[in-house]
Design a protein around this motif. Structure first.
Motif, PDB file in Angstrom:
ATOM      1  N   GLU A  47      -8.661  18.623 -12.594  1.00 37.67           N
ATOM      2  CA  GLU A  47      -8.793  17.738 -11.437  1.00 37.67           C
ATOM      3  C   GLU A  47      -8.751  16.283 -11.889  1.00 37.67           C
ATOM      4  O   GLU A  47      -9.114  15.957 -13.015  1.00 37.67           O
ATOM      5  CB  GLU A  47     -10.130  17.984 -10.723  1.00 37.67           C
ATOM      6  N   THR A  48      -8.339  15.407 -10.990  1.00 37.18           N
ATOM      7  CA  THR A  48      -8.438  13.966 -11.188  1.00 37.18           C
ATOM      8  C   THR A  48      -9.544  13.481 -10.265  1.00 37.18           C
ATOM      9  O   THR A  48      -9.503  13.726  -9.057  1.00 37.18           O
ATOM     10  CB  THR A  48      -7.115  13.260 -10.863  1.00 37.18           C
ATOM     11  N   HIS A  78     -10.652  18.925 -19.418  1.00 35.39           N
ATOM     12  CA  HIS A  78      -9.336  18.429 -19.014  1.00 35.39           C
ATOM     13  C   HIS A  78      -9.329  17.768 -17.642  1.00 35.39           C
ATOM     14  O   HIS A  78      -8.267  17.356 -17.180  1.00 35.39           O
ATOM     15  CB  HIS A  78      -8.260  19.512 -19.128  1.00 35.39           C
ATOM     16  N   ASP A  79     -10.482  17.648 -16.974  1.00 35.38           N
ATOM     17  CA  ASP A  79     -10.532  16.812 -15.785  1.00 35.38           C
ATOM     18  C   ASP A  79     -10.315  15.373 -16.232  1.00 35.38           C
ATOM     19  O   ASP A  79     -10.683  14.993 -17.354  1.00 35.38           O
ATOM     20  CB  ASP A  79     -11.895  16.911 -15.084  1.00 35.38           C
ATOM     21  N   THR A  80      -9.729  14.573 -15.357  1.00 35.90           N
ATOM     22  CA  THR A  80      -9.483  13.167 -15.651  1.00 35.90           C
ATOM     23  C   THR A  80     -10.366  12.309 -14.762  1.00 35.90           C
ATOM     24  O   THR A  80     -10.347  12.452 -13.539  1.00 35.90           O
ATOM     25  CB  THR A  80      -8.004  12.808 -15.407  1.00 35.90           C
ATOM     26  N   LEU A  81     -11.146  11.438 -15.390  1.00 32.01           N
ATOM     27  CA  LEU A  81     -11.949  10.470 -14.649  1.00 32.01           C
ATOM     28  C   LEU A  81     -11.133   9.187 -14.522  1.00 32.01           C
ATOM     29  O   LEU A  81     -10.548   8.731 -15.504  1.00 32.01           O
ATOM     30  CB  LEU A  81     -13.251  10.158 -15.388  1.00 32.01           C
ATOM     31  N   VAL A  82     -11.102   8.616 -13.335  1.00 30.65           N
ATOM     32  CA  VAL A  82     -10.392   7.355 -13.119  1.00 30.65           C
ATOM     33  C   VAL A  82     -11.420   6.296 -12.754  1.00 30.65           C
ATOM     34  O   VAL A  82     -12.094   6.392 -11.727  1.00 30.65           O
ATOM     35  CB  VAL A  82      -9.327   7.470 -12.006  1.00 30.65           C
ATOM     36  N   GLU A  89      -7.849   5.761 -17.008  1.00 32.63           N
ATOM     37  CA  GLU A  89      -8.049   7.208 -16.986  1.00 32.63           C
ATOM     38  C   GLU A  89      -8.659   7.694 -18.292  1.00 32.63           C
ATOM     39  O   GLU A  89      -8.240   7.275 -19.369  1.00 32.63           O
ATOM     40  CB  GLU A  89      -6.724   7.921 -16.742  1.00 32.63           C
ATOM     41  N   VAL A 123      -9.739  11.426 -20.081  1.00 31.68           N
ATOM     42  CA  VAL A 123      -9.695  12.888 -19.995  1.00 31.68           C
ATOM     43  C   VAL A 123     -10.902  13.474 -20.732  1.00 31.68           C
ATOM     44  O   VAL A 123     -11.175  13.129 -21.879  1.00 31.68           O
ATOM     45  CB  VAL A 123      -8.379  13.444 -20.603  1.00 31.68           C
ATOM     46  N   ILE A 153     -11.872  10.220  -8.996  1.00 32.90           N
ATOM     47  CA  ILE A 153     -12.111   8.779  -8.945  1.00 32.90           C
ATOM     48  C   ILE A 153     -13.611   8.568  -9.107  1.00 32.90           C
ATOM     49  O   ILE A 153     -14.410   9.061  -8.301  1.00 32.90           O
ATOM     50  CB  ILE A 153     -11.652   8.169  -7.599  1.00 32.90           C
TER      51      ILE A 153
END
Length: 139
Positions: free
Chosen positions: A28-29, A57-61, A105, A107, A31
């Motif tokens: 997931e991405t 593997h989730d991406t924090l923005v 971003e 990860v 925010i």
């Protein structure tokens, strides 16, 4: 010696299990802060607790609007640094320019405790711009 074999039901079960694992492992991405973005005065510790779980593997923005003061993103090395907002051994992940606009971003690619904070002015101590995230494997 007997041979190991699979019957039709076992094969179907294995295929179904494999297919379900593939669909569940989608990263997931996220925010950081949701619609609040990365800004002074929002409680990110509470946000992270309410948004969890986070997974490998989730991406924090991390991003902030152009109208707000600039904010950075640091990775703090331990709980003490996080609790006291001590940046002396922290790693700068993104300076304020990198967080502006579309954001920065990050990860979650390890199973460990991640301590994040903004190192600008009083962002960490007074502005609540810090959070703890522990990603979990997806099953």
């Amino acid at each position: 010696m007997g041979s190991i074999g699979f019957n039709a039901q076992q094969i179907i079960l294995l295929v179904a299990l494999g297919a379900s694992l593939l669909t569940v492992t989608r990263a997931e991405t996220v925010i950081v802060g949701g619609s609040e973005n990365w800004r002074y005065g929002y409680n990110y510790t509470e946000w992270a607790a309410n948004t969890a779980p986070f997974y490998f593997h989730d991406t924090l923005v991390f991003k902030y609007e152009n109208s707000t003061p600039p904010h950075s993103v640091y990775l703090l090395p331990n709980l003490w640094s996080y609790s006291t907002c001590d940046f002396s051994k922290a790693k700068l992940l993104a300076n304020p320019t990198q967080v502006k606009g579309d954001g920065f971003e990050f990860v979650l690619n390890q199973w460990r405790v991640f301590y994040f904070a903004s190192g600008e002015a009083n962002d960490c101590k007074e502005g609540l711009m810090k959070m703890v995230i522990v990603p979990w494997p997806r099953f």
